[in-house]
Design a protein around this motif. Structure first.
Motif, PDB file in Angstrom:
ATOM      1  N   ARG A 145      49.129  51.304  28.483  1.00 27.70           N
ATOM      2  CA  ARG A 145      50.057  51.838  29.480  1.00 27.70           C
ATOM      3  C   ARG A 145      49.458  51.861  30.876  1.00 27.70           C
ATOM      4  O   ARG A 145      50.187  51.889  31.866  1.00 27.70           O
ATOM      5  CB  ARG A 145      50.491  53.249  29.077  1.00 27.70           C
ATOM      6  N   ILE A 146      48.124  51.877  30.957  1.00 29.42           N
ATOM      7  CA  ILE A 146      47.463  51.895  32.260  1.00 29.42           C
ATOM      8  C   ILE A 146      46.611  50.640  32.483  1.00 29.42           C
ATOM      9  O   ILE A 146      45.800  50.588  33.398  1.00 29.42           O
ATOM     10  CB  ILE A 146      46.600  53.162  32.440  1.00 29.42           C
ATOM     11  N   GLY A 147      46.792  49.650  31.625  1.00 29.52           N
ATOM     12  CA  GLY A 147      46.106  48.381  31.830  1.00 29.52           C
ATOM     13  C   GLY A 147      44.654  48.357  31.435  1.00 29.52           C
ATOM     14  O   GLY A 147      43.884  47.526  31.943  1.00 29.52           O
ATOM     15  N   LEU A 148      44.260  49.244  30.524  1.00 25.93           N
ATOM     16  CA  LEU A 148      42.885  49.257  30.034  1.00 25.93           C
ATOM     17  C   LEU A 148      42.845  48.942  28.546  1.00 25.93           C
ATOM     18  O   LEU A 148      43.886  48.771  27.897  1.00 25.93           O
ATOM     19  CB  LEU A 148      42.241  50.631  30.308  1.00 25.93           C
ATOM     20  N   VAL A 149      41.646  48.879  27.999  1.00 27.42           N
ATOM     21  CA  VAL A 149      41.473  48.584  26.579  1.00 27.42           C
ATOM     22  C   VAL A 149      41.078  49.869  25.846  1.00 27.42           C
ATOM     23  O   VAL A 149      40.519  50.785  26.445  1.00 27.42           O
ATOM     24  CB  VAL A 149      40.403  47.498  26.347  1.00 27.42           C
ATOM     25  N   PRO A 150      41.342  49.968  24.545  1.00 30.72           N
ATOM     26  CA  PRO A 150      40.908  51.138  23.781  1.00 30.72           C
ATOM     27  C   PRO A 150      39.405  51.319  23.870  1.00 30.72           C
ATOM     28  O   PRO A 150      38.647  50.348  23.866  1.00 30.72           O
ATOM     29  CB  PRO A 150      41.347  50.799  22.348  1.00 30.72           C
ATOM     30  N   ASP A 151      38.977  52.588  23.948  1.00 32.50           N
ATOM     31  CA  ASP A 151      37.547  52.857  24.043  1.00 32.50           C
ATOM     32  C   ASP A 151      37.182  54.070  23.204  1.00 32.50           C
ATOM     33  O   ASP A 151      37.973  54.532  22.383  1.00 32.50           O
ATOM     34  CB  ASP A 151      37.109  53.019  25.505  1.00 32.50           C
ATOM     35  N   GLY A 152      35.960  54.563  23.392  1.00 37.10           N
ATOM     36  CA  GLY A 152      35.505  55.689  22.589  1.00 37.10           C
ATOM     37  C   GLY A 152      35.291  55.328  21.128  1.00 37.10           C
ATOM     38  O   GLY A 152      35.241  56.212  20.265  1.00 37.10           O
ATOM     39  N   GLY A 153      35.161  54.028  20.857  1.00 37.02           N
ATOM     40  CA  GLY A 153      34.963  53.586  19.481  1.00 37.02           C
ATOM     41  C   GLY A 153      36.243  53.300  18.729  1.00 37.02           C
ATOM     42  O   GLY A 153      36.200  52.981  17.533  1.00 37.02           O
ATOM     43  N   SER A 154      37.396  53.358  19.398  1.00 35.96           N
ATOM     44  CA  SER A 154      38.671  53.148  18.706  1.00 35.96           C
ATOM     45  C   SER A 154      38.768  51.776  18.056  1.00 35.96           C
ATOM     46  O   SER A 154      39.293  51.638  16.944  1.00 35.96           O
ATOM     47  CB  SER A 154      39.839  53.328  19.676  1.00 35.96           C
ATOM     48  N   THR A 155      38.269  50.730  18.746  1.00 27.47           N
ATOM     49  CA  THR A 155      38.389  49.390  18.172  1.00 27.47           C
ATOM     50  C   THR A 155      37.460  49.196  16.977  1.00 27.47           C
ATOM     51  O   THR A 155      37.608  48.226  16.224  1.00 27.47           O
ATOM     52  CB  THR A 155      38.097  48.305  19.218  1.00 27.47           C
ATOM     53  N   TYR A 156      36.498  50.090  16.816  1.00 26.71           N
ATOM     54  CA  TYR A 156      35.625  50.091  15.639  1.00 26.71           C
ATOM     55  C   TYR A 156      36.253  50.911  14.515  1.00 26.71           C
ATOM     56  O   TYR A 156      36.322  50.476  13.366  1.00 26.71           O
ATOM     57  CB  TYR A 156      34.265  50.672  16.023  1.00 26.71           C
ATOM     58  N   LEU A 157      36.723  52.112  14.859  1.00 28.01           N
ATOM     59  CA  LEU A 157      37.216  53.043  13.847  1.00 28.01           C
ATOM     60  C   LEU A 157      38.544  52.611  13.243  1.00 28.01           C
ATOM     61  O   LEU A 157      38.722  52.656  12.012  1.00 28.01           O
ATOM     62  CB  LEU A 157      37.359  54.439  14.458  1.00 28.01           C
ATOM     63  N   LEU A 158      39.496  52.222  14.090  1.00 22.55           N
ATOM     64  CA  LEU A 158      40.850  51.993  13.591  1.00 22.55           C
ATOM     65  C   LEU A 158      40.944  50.882  12.537  1.00 22.55           C
ATOM     66  O   LEU A 158      41.575  51.081  11.492  1.00 22.55           O
ATOM     67  CB  LEU A 158      41.795  51.711  14.762  1.00 22.55           C
ATOM     68  N   LEU A 168      45.998  46.952  15.310  1.00 19.97           N
ATOM     69  CA  LEU A 168      46.570  46.167  16.395  1.00 19.97           C
ATOM     70  C   LEU A 168      47.919  46.725  16.831  1.00 19.97           C
ATOM     71  O   LEU A 168      48.245  46.732  18.025  1.00 19.97           O
ATOM     72  CB  LEU A 168      46.705  44.704  15.970  1.00 19.97           C
ATOM     73  N   GLU A 169      48.688  47.212  15.893  1.00 26.22           N
ATOM     74  CA  GLU A 169      49.981  47.820  16.236  1.00 26.22           C
ATOM     75  C   GLU A 169      49.780  49.020  17.154  1.00 26.22           C
ATOM     76  O   GLU A 169      50.463  49.162  18.175  1.00 26.22           O
ATOM     77  CB  GLU A 169      50.719  48.244  14.968  1.00 26.22           C
TER      78      GLU A 169
END
Length: 268
Positions: A145-158, A168-169
């Motif tokens: 929504r603000i043009g950034l990528v998931p962080d804080g480890g979200s792309t690892y955890l999810l 991805l959804e």
């Protein structure tokens, strides 16, 4: 340390850390992160007496994400880059070290999620060993929504928690995932009525706090398994079992089993 953005308490081995900044719906600005890191570090020390930590939020939400309106945010950099703002700088210096400290924490963590767990707040919520959500809770990967990528480890955890398709959804569509859906997907352990959230969290924390020393090793083994291959994990289990088998808790557990009574662990 005097806390302004969080509240803490410790009772009979159960520490409670509450995000308490209603003006921002508990946004995780740099000031809040500094307080969280200090509190968790204090309870990690054996002399603190903490044997389990509950992390929750006060008011309408668990954590609304980084504080984009001021007070320090993940999108701000203390060292301006001539090529433009470095939105990853605070991740490297503040957020990522904190998330890693939770991963390597020596005692169990219960996260009790009320209302919104958005952005990096979603990442923090997912660091619980046991994740409990109130019925009104929801999880949101708001970064698109603000043009950034998931962080804080979200792309690892999810992907590890709910699989690639659902990860991805969440990340690409940026839609709210209600508590019931989160439970169906395996994102959380339990969903309870909002007015039972903290009593349920305390009930689970009580069981963990009364458990043996080995619980710390159990959580480490499971977290490490996300990266280890088969032989590494078997070896890690072997080493951990040797250590656990030399504790007073193991002796008490065996004796209690033979005597058909409930074990009373000293966590030693």
């Amino acid at each position: 340390m005097a806390y302004e953005k969080i509240k803490i308490s410790l009772n009979d081995g159960i520490a409670v850390i509450s995000l308490a900044d209603p003006a921002t719906m508990n946004a995780a600005g740099l000031d809040t992160m500094a307080e969280l890191r200090t509190a968790f570090a204090a309870y990690a020390r054996p002399e603190s007496g903490a044997r389990c930590v509950i992390l929750t939020g006060e008011g309408r939400g668990f954590c609304s994400g980084a504080n984009l309106s001021g007070g320090g945010s993940a999108a701000q950099s203390a060292n301006p880059d001539p090529e433009g703002p470095d939105s990853g700088s605070a991740l490297e210096t503040v957020y990522n070290p904190f998330m890693t400290s939770l991963r390597d924490y020596p005692i169990p963590i219960v996260t009790a999620i009320n209302g919104a767990a958005a952005g990096v707040g979603c990442s923090i919520a997912l660091m619980g060993d046991i994740i409990i959500a109130g019925e009104s809770a929801y999880f949101l990967q708001a970064f698109r929504r603000i043009g950034l990528v998931p962080d804080g480890g979200s792309t690892y955890l999810l992907p590890r928690l709910i699989g690639k398709a659902r990860a991805l959804e969440m990340a690409l569509l940026g839609e709210k995932i209600p508590a019931k859906t989160a439970l169906d997907w395996g994102l959380v352990n339990r969903v309870v009525p909002d007015d039972q959230l903290m009593s349920t969290a305390h009930e689970i924390a009580r069981s963990l706090a009364d458990g043996p020393w080995a619980l710390g090793s159990i959580r480490k083994l499971i977290w490490d398994s996300l990266d280890n291959h088969w032989l590494q994990q078997l070896h890690a289990e072997r080493v951990a079992q040797r250590t656990a088998g030399r504790t007073s808790d193991f002796k008490e557990g065996v004796m209690a089993f033979l005597q058909k009574r409930v074990a009373v662990f000293s966590r030693k």
